[in-house]
Design a protein around this motif. Sequence first.
Motif, PDB file in Angstrom:
ATOM      1  N   GLU A 118       0.821  -1.213   0.000  1.00  0.00           N
ATOM      2  CA  GLU A 118       0.000   0.000   0.000  1.00  0.00           C
ATOM      3  C   GLU A 118       0.857   1.266   0.000  1.00  0.00           C
ATOM      4  OE1 GLU A 118      -2.608  -0.252   3.328  1.00  0.00           O
ATOM      5  OE2 GLU A 118      -3.840  -1.867   2.466  1.00  0.00           O
ATOM      6  N   SER A 119       2.108   1.139   0.446  1.00  0.00           N
ATOM      7  CA  SER A 119       2.982   2.313   0.543  1.00  0.00           C
ATOM      8  C   SER A 119       3.808   2.547  -0.723  1.00  0.00           C
ATOM      9  CB  SER A 119       3.927   2.153   1.741  1.00  0.00           C
ATOM     10  OG  SER A 119       4.920   1.163   1.490  1.00  0.00           O
ATOM     11  N   GLY A 120       3.808   1.586  -1.658  1.00  0.00           N
ATOM     12  CA  GLY A 120       4.599   1.731  -2.870  1.00  0.00           C
ATOM     13  C   GLY A 120       4.850   0.386  -3.516  1.00  0.00           C
ATOM     14  N   PRO A 121       5.550   0.357  -4.652  1.00  0.00           N
ATOM     15  CA  PRO A 121       5.744  -0.896  -5.380  1.00  0.00           C
ATOM     16  C   PRO A 121       6.641  -1.887  -4.637  1.00  0.00           C
ATOM     17  CG  PRO A 121       6.988   0.885  -6.398  1.00  0.00           C
ATOM     18  CD  PRO A 121       6.126   1.519  -5.355  1.00  0.00           C
ATOM     19  N   VAL A 122       6.253  -3.154  -4.695  1.00  0.00           N
ATOM     20  CA  VAL A 122       6.999  -4.235  -4.047  1.00  0.00           C
ATOM     21  C   VAL A 122       7.043  -5.425  -4.991  1.00  0.00           C
ATOM     22  CG1 VAL A 122       7.180  -5.759  -2.040  1.00  0.00           C
ATOM     23  CG2 VAL A 122       6.156  -3.487  -1.777  1.00  0.00           C
ATOM     24  N   GLU A 123       8.222  -6.041  -5.121  1.00  0.00           N
ATOM     25  CA  GLU A 123       8.379  -7.292  -5.857  1.00  0.00           C
ATOM     26  C   GLU A 123       8.983  -8.324  -4.917  1.00  0.00           C
ATOM     27  OE1 GLU A 123      10.706  -6.591  -9.335  1.00  0.00           O
ATOM     28  OE2 GLU A 123       9.268  -5.166 -10.218  1.00  0.00           O
ATOM     29  N   LEU A 124       8.784  -9.589  -5.245  1.00  0.00           N
ATOM     30  CA  LEU A 124       9.196 -10.662  -4.345  1.00  0.00           C
ATOM     31  C   LEU A 124      10.403 -11.424  -4.876  1.00  0.00           C
ATOM     32  CD1 LEU A 124       5.677 -12.134  -3.470  1.00  0.00           C
ATOM     33  CD2 LEU A 124       7.056 -10.579  -2.082  1.00  0.00           C
ATOM     34  N   PHE A 125      11.222 -11.916  -3.955  1.00  0.00           N
ATOM     35  CA  PHE A 125      12.278 -12.865  -4.309  1.00  0.00           C
ATOM     36  C   PHE A 125      12.262 -13.997  -3.287  1.00  0.00           C
ATOM     37  CE2 PHE A 125      14.550 -10.230  -1.229  1.00  0.00           C
ATOM     38  CZ  PHE A 125      15.365 -11.122  -0.553  1.00  0.00           C
ATOM     39  N   GLY A 126      12.884 -15.115  -3.671  1.00  0.00           N
ATOM     40  CA  GLY A 126      12.927 -16.268  -2.772  1.00  0.00           C
ATOM     41  C   GLY A 126      11.602 -16.991  -2.668  1.00  0.00           C
ATOM     42  N   MET A 127      10.877 -17.081  -3.780  1.00  0.00           N
ATOM     43  CA  MET A 127       9.569 -17.745  -3.757  1.00  0.00           C
ATOM     44  C   MET A 127       9.735 -19.242  -3.447  1.00  0.00           C
ATOM     45  SD  MET A 127       7.248 -15.481  -4.315  1.00  0.00           S
ATOM     46  CE  MET A 127       5.810 -16.365  -4.918  1.00  0.00           C
ATOM     47  N   PRO A 128       8.854 -19.795  -2.628  1.00  0.00           N
ATOM     48  CA  PRO A 128       8.960 -21.219  -2.266  1.00  0.00           C
ATOM     49  C   PRO A 128       8.495 -22.122  -3.403  1.00  0.00           C
ATOM     50  CG  PRO A 128       6.995 -20.264  -1.277  1.00  0.00           C
ATOM     51  CD  PRO A 128       7.736 -19.131  -1.925  1.00  0.00           C
ATOM     52  N   GLU A 129       9.046 -23.303  -3.429  1.00  0.00           N
ATOM     53  CA  GLU A 129       8.612 -24.309  -4.391  1.00  0.00           C
ATOM     54  C   GLU A 129       7.313 -24.965  -3.898  1.00  0.00           C
ATOM     55  OE1 GLU A 129       9.922 -25.177  -7.328  1.00  0.00           O
ATOM     56  OE2 GLU A 129      11.428 -23.571  -7.143  1.00  0.00           O
ATOM     57  N   PRO A 130       6.399 -25.306  -4.807  1.00  0.00           N
ATOM     58  CA  PRO A 130       5.185 -26.031  -4.386  1.00  0.00           C
ATOM     59  C   PRO A 130       5.557 -27.348  -3.713  1.00  0.00           C
ATOM     60  CG  PRO A 130       5.007 -25.281  -6.666  1.00  0.00           C
ATOM     61  CD  PRO A 130       6.434 -25.056  -6.247  1.00  0.00           C
TER      62      PRO A 130
END
Length: 549
Positions: A118-130
């Motif tokens: 909500e405060s600004g753009p965010v992208e993710l890293f380190g996504m878990p494997e299914p």
Amino acid sequence: MTVRLHASLETVLGRLGAEFGEQLTYPGIYRGSRLNVAPVLVEREGVSTVVISEADSDACRVMVPGVGKSVYGRYFDWDKDMAAPVRTFAQAVRDIAGDGTILCEAALPLVRYQALAESGPVELFGMPEPRPLFVYAKKRGEIEAQWLATRDADAAAFAPFVATLRDGARLVDAMTASARGFGPLDALCTEKGFPALYITAPHEVEMFTGLPARAVEQQGMGVLFRPGEAEITIHAEKPILRGDFRHVGTCAGLAQALGNCSHDVIAIQKDHISVGEFASLAQTGIRFEDAAYVIRRWQDRRAGDDAVYFFFAANAVLKGIDAARAFFARNAEGEITERDLVAAYHQGVSRFARHYGFADRVGSYFDIVHSGARTLLPATAGDYPVRVSDRTIKFDMGLTVSDAFGCIRGVSDIARTICAEAEIEALHDRLRNILIDELIPAIRPGMSGAQVHEIGVDLLRPLEAEFRRLGLLPEGKGVDGYLRDCGHTIQRQTISSVYFLPGVGEKVENGMLGCTEYVWPIGDILIAVEDGYLVTPEGGIAFTVEGEG
């Protein structure tokens, strides 16, 4: 410019040092949502900054050098302007990161991620494997039967001690008077319109499986609870080779497991589930609500079922503090650290536990021991000296108590202070008497947190002149400025649904348990007193008061 936010404790503590981690208080208190209160590390242009709550910020004294600090939140102190705006977690991060994109570790809890997004753009890293899941069912009646069997056995063992307390006969009866079980959770889900809950925090999953949190974590368990249904569905990353868990199938991952359950709405633990794990659920079309209130309120409502564990934990703390006081008096001229006092305290706890058959079932929840001269924040004990010249040494202590199966059934939150000066000690004792003789008896079912706080402040008015004479009130302030809580309800953690604070409309109910407290921080003085109570229709009963003789 790349800004990275590291959220996993393994990464944060690896960068900031083990000693820093040992002196954090709140990640251990929030057993169901550690990462929602833990510090994070933000990297920008080669500079690292820890983002940490003010309540935990004293730990920054021992973190590795060269790391900056950004603090959010506010902890009560008479010398602070408590009416000023409070900086949030997201604001503290953005003050470092700026308005650009933050690369955020996917381990961050969903609720924190949503605030950042909500405060600004965010992208993710380190996504878990299914992860494929084994699916089991367990009868909730079996879990409730386990609770009652262990509770009744432990109540019988501890009844001789409880009988010696003031109001001992009523407290002994209270230990086996109720068996609410999952019933209040059914009602809360219906009230909130939740056809199902999905529970991911091992501390809470424990309650839906009858297995201790360590086993839950090892097996990678989550549970699907449907109000009113006779069985609870358990998902596990590893096989559960027990006869009381009925194997009903497998699924490719959590998205498939929840997508197959035919619910349009499911409440989840947004303060625990990671944004990385949640990302896979978007494809299900399910609306995910927040289960935090329902889980806390249910555990508040059923805490009375397990009153024996709370009675034991609170009185074990008092025995431990007595042991620490005696150790301090015997060694007052030597070199003693806060950790020395904690060691003596735990010896006293262990003696008490062994005597009543609770050996090996008591653990440290939090050990807050420090002088007012060291800090006014609730800091975990460290390698800091304590001396007879310290005007106050605060003990704010919590224990966990497990049943015979290793499941945590109760905790404590009790405070006392060693005072070097007779007048300060007399004030400390008077505050404690107000809690046990006036505030606790005034607590009745149906009172809001704000109403109890108002009574707590009113009871301080006769002491205002004494506070002022002793230099314990800033110029221009009176007891009306006591905007700290006067206590709270308590369940399997101290993070509960009712806090005794202005503006809190949530109400206490018959059979709930909790703590009342006064904590008075100013200058180099920190006075803390805290006692446990049980709510009854006739008023609260203190369960930390010895009998009349």
